[in-house]
Each structure stands twice: as structure tokens, then as C-alpha cells.
Design a protein around this motif. Structure first.
Motif, PDB file in Angstrom:
ATOM      1  N   GLY A  76      -2.610  12.603   5.212  1.00  0.00           N
ATOM      2  CA  GLY A  76      -4.278  12.848   5.588  1.00  0.00           C
ATOM      3  C   GLY A  76      -4.968  11.857   4.924  1.00  0.00           C
ATOM      4  O   GLY A  76      -6.232  12.064   4.884  1.00  0.00           O
ATOM      5  N   HIS A  77      -4.359  10.765   4.423  1.00  0.00           N
ATOM      6  CA  HIS A  77      -5.140   9.935   3.682  1.00  0.00           C
ATOM      7  C   HIS A  77      -5.044   8.333   4.182  1.00  0.00           C
ATOM      8  O   HIS A  77      -4.240   8.163   4.897  1.00  0.00           O
ATOM      9  CB  HIS A  77      -5.092   9.904   2.096  1.00  0.00           C
ATOM     10  CG  HIS A  77      -5.302  10.901   1.626  1.00  0.00           C
ATOM     11  ND1 HIS A  77      -6.671  11.453   1.178  1.00  0.00           N
ATOM     12  CD2 HIS A  77      -4.664  12.276   1.219  1.00  0.00           C
ATOM     13  CE1 HIS A  77      -6.629  12.358   0.735  1.00  0.00           C
ATOM     14  NE2 HIS A  77      -5.449  13.276   0.627  1.00  0.00           N
ATOM     15  N   GLY A  78      -5.871   7.623   3.783  1.00  0.00           N
ATOM     16  CA  GLY A  78      -5.892   6.219   4.269  1.00  0.00           C
ATOM     17  C   GLY A  78      -4.899   5.502   3.355  1.00  0.00           C
ATOM     18  O   GLY A  78      -4.308   6.021   2.673  1.00  0.00           O
ATOM     19  N   LEU A  79      -5.102   4.167   3.304  1.00  0.00           N
ATOM     20  CA  LEU A  79      -3.989   3.269   2.488  1.00  0.00           C
ATOM     21  C   LEU A  79      -4.677   3.098   1.118  1.00  0.00           C
ATOM     22  O   LEU A  79      -5.917   2.770   1.041  1.00  0.00           O
ATOM     23  CB  LEU A  79      -3.779   2.170   3.073  1.00  0.00           C
ATOM     24  CG  LEU A  79      -2.595   2.261   4.135  1.00  0.00           C
ATOM     25  CD1 LEU A  79      -2.998   2.934   5.435  1.00  0.00           C
ATOM     26  CD2 LEU A  79      -2.278   1.032   4.654  1.00  0.00           C
ATOM     27  N   ARG A  80      -3.958   3.070   0.068  1.00  0.00           N
ATOM     28  CA  ARG A  80      -4.337   2.687  -1.285  1.00  0.00           C
ATOM     29  C   ARG A  80      -3.388   1.516  -1.677  1.00  0.00           C
ATOM     30  O   ARG A  80      -2.392   1.559  -1.664  1.00  0.00           O
ATOM     31  CB  ARG A  80      -4.255   3.900  -2.180  1.00  0.00           C
ATOM     32  CG  ARG A  80      -5.271   5.016  -1.984  1.00  0.00           C
ATOM     33  CD  ARG A  80      -5.086   6.047  -3.071  1.00  0.00           C
ATOM     34  NE  ARG A  80      -4.016   6.735  -3.085  1.00  0.00           N
ATOM     35  CZ  ARG A  80      -3.475   7.564  -4.008  1.00  0.00           C
ATOM     36  NH1 ARG A  80      -4.153   8.012  -5.043  1.00  0.00           N
ATOM     37  NH2 ARG A  80      -2.349   8.265  -3.716  1.00  0.00           N
ATOM     38  N   PHE A  85      -9.855   0.973   2.455  1.00  0.00           N
ATOM     39  CA  PHE A  85      -9.515   1.765   3.684  1.00  0.00           C
ATOM     40  C   PHE A  85     -10.136   3.041   3.510  1.00  0.00           C
ATOM     41  O   PHE A  85      -9.888   3.613   2.330  1.00  0.00           O
ATOM     42  CB  PHE A  85      -8.136   1.824   4.258  1.00  0.00           C
ATOM     43  CG  PHE A  85      -7.392   0.640   4.631  1.00  0.00           C
ATOM     44  CD1 PHE A  85      -7.022  -0.399   3.758  1.00  0.00           C
ATOM     45  CD2 PHE A  85      -7.499   0.373   6.019  1.00  0.00           C
ATOM     46  CE1 PHE A  85      -6.402  -1.651   4.093  1.00  0.00           C
ATOM     47  CE2 PHE A  85      -6.915  -0.698   6.589  1.00  0.00           C
ATOM     48  CZ  PHE A  85      -6.317  -1.668   5.526  1.00  0.00           C
ATOM     49  N   GLY A  86     -10.788   3.618   4.519  1.00  0.00           N
ATOM     50  CA  GLY A  86     -11.002   5.010   4.492  1.00  0.00           C
ATOM     51  C   GLY A  86      -9.773   6.076   4.759  1.00  0.00           C
ATOM     52  O   GLY A  86      -9.005   5.627   4.968  1.00  0.00           O
ATOM     53  N   ASP A  87     -10.145   7.461   4.901  1.00  0.00           N
ATOM     54  CA  ASP A  87      -9.169   8.517   5.093  1.00  0.00           C
ATOM     55  C   ASP A  87      -8.739   8.411   6.643  1.00  0.00           C
ATOM     56  O   ASP A  87      -7.771   9.276   6.827  1.00  0.00           O
ATOM     57  CB  ASP A  87      -9.462   9.661   4.615  1.00  0.00           C
ATOM     58  CG  ASP A  87      -9.313   9.657   3.151  1.00  0.00           C
ATOM     59  OD1 ASP A  87      -9.971  10.718   2.275  1.00  0.00           O
ATOM     60  OD2 ASP A  87      -8.595   8.780   2.424  1.00  0.00           O
ATOM     61  N   SER A 143     -12.115   4.825  -6.145  1.00  0.00           N
ATOM     62  CA  SER A 143     -12.852   5.778  -5.176  1.00  0.00           C
ATOM     63  C   SER A 143     -12.767   5.000  -3.574  1.00  0.00           C
ATOM     64  O   SER A 143     -12.659   3.682  -3.845  1.00  0.00           O
ATOM     65  CB  SER A 143     -14.151   6.119  -5.333  1.00  0.00           C
ATOM     66  OG  SER A 143     -15.097   5.110  -5.562  1.00  0.00           O
ATOM     67  N   GLN A 144     -12.776   5.807  -2.646  1.00  0.00           N
ATOM     68  CA  GLN A 144     -12.688   5.250  -1.411  1.00  0.00           C
ATOM     69  C   GLN A 144     -14.085   4.584  -1.066  1.00  0.00           C
ATOM     70  O   GLN A 144     -15.073   5.006  -1.399  1.00  0.00           O
ATOM     71  CB  GLN A 144     -12.389   6.062  -0.274  1.00  0.00           C
ATOM     72  CG  GLN A 144     -10.830   6.615  -0.447  1.00  0.00           C
ATOM     73  CD  GLN A 144      -9.757   5.786   0.005  1.00  0.00           C
ATOM     74  OE1 GLN A 144      -9.409   5.099  -1.066  1.00  0.00           O
ATOM     75  NE2 GLN A 144      -9.367   5.487   0.976  1.00  0.00           N
ATOM     76  N   PHE A 177      -8.756   3.711  11.149  1.00  0.00           N
ATOM     77  CA  PHE A 177      -9.473   3.755  10.123  1.00  0.00           C
ATOM     78  C   PHE A 177     -10.296   2.411  10.092  1.00  0.00           C
ATOM     79  O   PHE A 177     -10.238   1.519  10.736  1.00  0.00           O
ATOM     80  CB  PHE A 177      -8.153   3.205   8.921  1.00  0.00           C
ATOM     81  CG  PHE A 177      -7.217   4.309   8.772  1.00  0.00           C
ATOM     82  CD1 PHE A 177      -6.111   4.445   9.652  1.00  0.00           C
ATOM     83  CD2 PHE A 177      -7.291   5.136   7.938  1.00  0.00           C
ATOM     84  CE1 PHE A 177      -5.272   5.604   9.607  1.00  0.00           C
ATOM     85  CE2 PHE A 177      -6.160   6.015   7.629  1.00  0.00           C
ATOM     86  CZ  PHE A 177      -5.355   6.282   8.565  1.00  0.00           C
ATOM     87  N   GLU A 203      -5.519  -0.687  -6.812  1.00  0.00           N
ATOM     88  CA  GLU A 203      -6.007   0.557  -7.207  1.00  0.00           C
ATOM     89  C   GLU A 203      -5.081   1.356  -7.966  1.00  0.00           C
ATOM     90  O   GLU A 203      -5.670   2.183  -8.944  1.00  0.00           O
ATOM     91  CB  GLU A 203      -6.546   1.196  -5.982  1.00  0.00           C
ATOM     92  CG  GLU A 203      -7.333   2.360  -6.360  1.00  0.00           C
ATOM     93  CD  GLU A 203      -7.787   2.918  -4.789  1.00  0.00           C
ATOM     94  OE1 GLU A 203      -7.598   2.421  -3.832  1.00  0.00           O
ATOM     95  OE2 GLU A 203      -8.244   4.272  -5.062  1.00  0.00           O
ATOM     96  N   TYR A 244       0.938  -1.019   0.049  1.00  0.00           N
ATOM     97  CA  TYR A 244      -0.048   0.024  -0.042  1.00  0.00           C
ATOM     98  C   TYR A 244       0.811   1.079   0.002  1.00  0.00           C
ATOM     99  O   TYR A 244       2.087   1.047   0.479  1.00  0.00           O
ATOM    100  CB  TYR A 244      -0.992   0.016   1.321  1.00  0.00           C
ATOM    101  CG  TYR A 244      -1.926  -1.030   1.497  1.00  0.00           C
ATOM    102  CD1 TYR A 244      -1.582  -1.970   2.133  1.00  0.00           C
ATOM    103  CD2 TYR A 244      -3.199  -0.558   0.814  1.00  0.00           C
ATOM    104  CE1 TYR A 244      -2.475  -3.528   2.407  1.00  0.00           C
ATOM    105  CE2 TYR A 244      -4.173  -1.736   1.168  1.00  0.00           C
ATOM    106  CZ  TYR A 244      -3.802  -3.021   1.783  1.00  0.00           C
ATOM    107  OH  TYR A 244      -4.696  -3.753   1.887  1.00  0.00           O
TER     108      TYR A 244
END
Lengths: 114, 113
Positions: free
Chosen positions: A40-44, B103-105, B1-2, B88, A59, A35
Motif C-alpha cells: 500500500g505504499h510507494g517506493l522508499r 515517490f508518493g503512495d 516524509s513523502q 505514482f 531515506e 528501493y
């Protein structure tokens, strides 16, 4: 803590250079994930692996490649690093998929591309 | 998109108070998980709730899930300074998704001593 080691922990490099990050696990878990986390963000999800030599895209896979030649190691390569790939990279593992399985995370690699 | 979105983005409370964080998601799920992240560290799994469960407890943590509203909440009771972290939610659509979670932010929780 799950036995997950990421290396290096910090790296600064220049645009256009290749970079390889390593994730090593001692848990013999089948699934491994890479990831990225931006401020300020979650994991992608970048890429994941469901077994030796079995990988698939996540993603945000553009510009990244992975390899898994052994159960315990999952490598993430940036072929030609760009400033947009400056981020913190996390590796995670899980025992199985399908059923509800938590993921266990390493402590991350902070990568800066100048 | 989340898939998951946490609310609020930031929360500041006094030690001893309760903290509630919410997570909304868009598509059907098989399970939902909550994770905590301390500054400079990886995520740590807190609790998992399956789609057929409505409430789950673990120590000072209480998680609820309302699949009709596509939302979940995490309640931390009697908060401590050590609870200061980002939280999260992660959703997992289950079979055929290789255990992938979205996952969200996150919600950043600050507990003041």
C-alpha cells in the motif's frame, strides 16, 4: 524494456542471516538505485550509486549496505536480516542526474524474513 | 516524509470513462514524473513534466502541473481494462540530488470491463 535483471526474484530466509540481492543492467547507465516497497505504499530509497565505487545513503539506509564494483552490477546486502526488512525490493537505473531523467525499474525481488 | 501524495488512494471506473488522479507535493521541484505499476511488476515511466510546463500530453494521457498550488493531475481518457494498475507521482528536485526521486503512495485504479 530496459535491460535490468534482479536476482533472486523470490527469497525466504531466517532472521539474523545475511542476504544479498543483485541488480544487473545492460544499459551502461551511470546511476543505480535500490528501493523498498511495502504494501500500500510507494517506493522508499535505500541507497543509490552515481558511479563505480560511488554510493550514498537514501531515506531508509539503516541495516543495509551496497557495493558497486562494476558499472553493470549493484548489490544490496542485509548484513543480519530482520523481519522488518520483509518487503519487495526494486532496482532502478537512470542515464544521468540533475536534468530530468526517468528511471527504469527491474521487476523486483520479493524477500520474506521469518 | 513523502514529498508526493496521491489522491484518491483508490479509484474504480467503467471502461470508456475518464480517470483523474491528483498529486500534491510540499517543496519546490524541477520536474514531476508519473509512473504506472502493474501487479507484481516494476514501475514503468509514463510522462515527465518540467516545472516550467503547465500541461503535457502523451496518447490518452494528459498531465497538468500547477506549481503555485504544488499539485499535478494525471488524466487517462477513454480508459481500458488494461489501464488497471497503480499510478505514482515522483518529484525530483534536480541538480545535486543524483537524480533521486521521491515517490508518493500511489493511486490504485481499477477499470471494469
Amino acid at each position: 524494456d530496459a535491460g535490468i535483471t534482479q536476482s533472486p526474484r523470490h527469497k525466504v530466509t531466517e532472521t539474523g542471516t545475511p542476504v544479498t540481492l543483485r541488480c544487473h543492467q545492460t544499459e551502461n547507465h551511470r546511476y543505480m538505485y535500490w528501493y523498498r516497497q511495502d504494501p500500500g505504499h510507494g517506493l522508499r530509497l535505500i541507497h543509490y550509486s552515481y558511479g563505480v565505487k560511488d554510493t550514498d545513503k537514501g531515506e531508509v539506509s539503516d541495516g543495509y549496505s551496497v557495493s558497486r564494483s562494476k558499472t553493470e552490477d549493484f548489490l544490496l546486502t542485509l548484513e543480519s536480516a530482520t523481519s522488518s526488512q520483509t518487503s519487495v525490493y526494486f532496482c532502478a537505473i537512470s542515464r544521468e542526474s540533475g536534468a530530468a531523467q526517468p528511471q527504469h525499474f527491474g521487476d523486483g525481488t520479493r524477500l520474506s524474513i521469518l | 516524509s513523502q514529498q508526493g501524495e496521491e489522491d484518491p488512494q483508490a479509484l474504480s471506473i467503467q471502461e470508456g470513462e475518464n480517470a483523474t488522479m491528483n498529486c500534491s507535493y510540499k517543496t519546490s521541484i524541477n520536474n514531476l514524473q508519473w509512473y504506472r505499476q502493474n501487479s507484481g511488476r516494476g514501475l514503468v515511466h509514463l510522462i515527465l513534466i518540467r516545472s516550467n510546463e503547465r500541461e503535457k500530453h502523451s496518447g490518452r494521457l494528459r498531465v497538468t502541473l500547477d506549481t503555485s498550488k504544488k499539485s499535478s493531475s494525471l488524466l487517462i481518457t477513454a480508459s481500458r481494462a488494461a489501464d488497471t494498475a497503480s499510478y505514482f507521482c515522483a518529484t525530483d528536485a534536480g541538480r545535486g540530488n543524483a537524480g533521486k526521486s521521491t515517490f508518493g503512495d500511489g493511486t490504485t485504479l481499477t477499470v471494469k470491463p
